[in-house]
Enzyme design. Structure first.
Site, PDB file in Angstrom:
ATOM      1  N   ASP A 115       5.856   2.891   5.164  1.00 44.92           N
ATOM      2  CA  ASP A 115       5.483   2.529   3.480  1.00 44.92           C
ATOM      3  C   ASP A 115       5.185   1.034   3.893  1.00 44.92           C
ATOM      4  O   ASP A 115       5.857   0.283   4.362  1.00 44.92           O
ATOM      5  CB  ASP A 115       6.664   2.753   2.765  1.00 44.92           C
ATOM      6  CG  ASP A 115       6.324   2.905   1.326  1.00 44.92           C
ATOM      7  OD1 ASP A 115       6.072   3.784   0.751  1.00 44.92           O
ATOM      8  OD2 ASP A 115       5.653   1.734   0.905  1.00 44.92           O
ATOM      9  N   GLY A 169       7.676   9.097 -11.377  1.00 46.40           N
ATOM     10  CA  GLY A 169       7.266   7.637 -10.748  1.00 46.40           C
ATOM     11  C   GLY A 169       6.285   7.818  -9.658  1.00 46.40           C
ATOM     12  O   GLY A 169       6.323   7.005  -8.543  1.00 46.40           O
ATOM     13  N   HIS A 210       3.756  13.458  -1.000  1.00 42.99           N
ATOM     14  CA  HIS A 210       4.500  12.726   0.282  1.00 42.99           C
ATOM     15  C   HIS A 210       5.964  12.898  -0.084  1.00 42.99           C
ATOM     16  O   HIS A 210       6.315  12.435  -1.240  1.00 42.99           O
ATOM     17  CB  HIS A 210       3.963  11.345   0.023  1.00 42.99           C
ATOM     18  CG  HIS A 210       4.123  10.628  -0.981  1.00 42.99           C
ATOM     19  ND1 HIS A 210       2.942  10.895  -2.033  1.00 42.99           N
ATOM     20  CD2 HIS A 210       4.615   9.707  -1.577  1.00 42.99           C
ATOM     21  CE1 HIS A 210       3.381  10.002  -3.212  1.00 42.99           C
ATOM     22  NE2 HIS A 210       4.434   9.358  -2.664  1.00 42.99           N
TER      23      HIS A 210
HETATM   24  P1  AMP Z   1       4.957   7.058  -4.991  1.00 42.81           P
HETATM   25  O1  AMP Z   1       5.410   6.202  -5.998  1.00 42.81           O
HETATM   26  O2  AMP Z   1       6.103   8.085  -4.712  1.00 42.81           O
HETATM   27  O3  AMP Z   1       3.687   7.666  -5.351  1.00 42.81           O
HETATM   28  O4  AMP Z   1       4.950   6.302  -3.624  1.00 42.81           O
HETATM   29  C1  AMP Z   1       3.733   5.831  -3.089  1.00 42.81           C
HETATM   30  C2  AMP Z   1       4.314   4.980  -1.805  1.00 42.81           C
HETATM   31  O5  AMP Z   1       2.854   4.710  -0.958  1.00 42.81           O
HETATM   32  C3  AMP Z   1       4.482   3.529  -2.316  1.00 42.81           C
HETATM   33  O6  AMP Z   1       5.919   3.545  -1.817  1.00 42.81           O
HETATM   34  C4  AMP Z   1       3.690   2.696  -1.513  1.00 42.81           C
HETATM   35  O7  AMP Z   1       4.240   1.568  -1.092  1.00 42.81           O
HETATM   36  C5  AMP Z   1       3.055   3.342  -0.595  1.00 42.81           C
HETATM   37  N1  AMP Z   1       1.723   3.177  -0.218  1.00 42.81           N
HETATM   38  C6  AMP Z   1       0.647   2.837  -0.728  1.00 42.81           C
HETATM   39  N2  AMP Z   1      -0.431   2.626  -0.074  1.00 42.81           N
HETATM   40  C7  AMP Z   1      -0.011   2.530   1.044  1.00 42.81           C
HETATM   41  C8  AMP Z   1      -0.743   2.326   2.455  1.00 42.81           C
HETATM   42  N3  AMP Z   1      -2.029   2.050   2.491  1.00 42.81           N
HETATM   43  N4  AMP Z   1       0.140   2.473   3.383  1.00 42.81           N
HETATM   44  C9  AMP Z   1       1.393   2.771   3.442  1.00 42.81           C
HETATM   45  N5  AMP Z   1       1.991   3.021   2.100  1.00 42.81           N
HETATM   46  C10 AMP Z   1       1.322   2.849   1.148  1.00 42.81           C
END
Ligand code: AMP
Length: 114
Positions: free
Chosen positions: A30, A93, A100
């Protein structure tokens, strides 16, 4: 899906710190870690969220969960465990609309989540 950030990561159009890849799954760290270990496991198939799973996706999601467990163990969480989370839509959230699994480890987690 063309405007999905995780589909762009799968396609190599956006860089990621990749941990694992096969024909169906990708795991990567992440970008904004919420724990000493925080990685995501995603299906390469674009499924927006857990509410949009079909029954036919059950084997894929089982594989995804098992891979999360395997990688968590390999990355040092076998003894003390980890938090496995799938956020769903606004109340859950979710901020990225490509399903994922979050795997968080390396510290004691609080419950309930905020
Ligand atoms: P959610 O809030 O459950 O949708 O989680 C989305 C996650 O994706 C968050 O923890 C972000 O930090 C992560 N995220 C967003 N963009 C990227 C990226 N380019 N590479 C890695 N993680 C990402």
């Amino acid at each position: 899906m063309s405007d999905c950030i995780f589909c762009k990561i799968i396609a190599g159009e956006i860089p990621s710190k990749k941990i694992y890849e096969d024909d169906e799954l990708l795991a990567f760290h992440d970008v904004n870690p919420a724990a000493p270990l925080h990685f995501l496991v995603i299906p390469k198939k674009h499924i927006p969220n857990i509410m949009e799973l079909d029954e036919a996706d059950a084997p894929l999601m089982g594989k995804l969960l098992f891979k999360g467990q395997e990688l968590a163990a390999e990355l040092g969480c076998a003894e003390k465990g980890a938090r496995f989370v799938i956020n769903c839509k606004s109340d859950g959230g979710q901020t990225v609309d490509h399903i994922h699994l979050h795997v968080l480890g390396g510290r004691r987690m609080a419950w309930p989540p905020g």
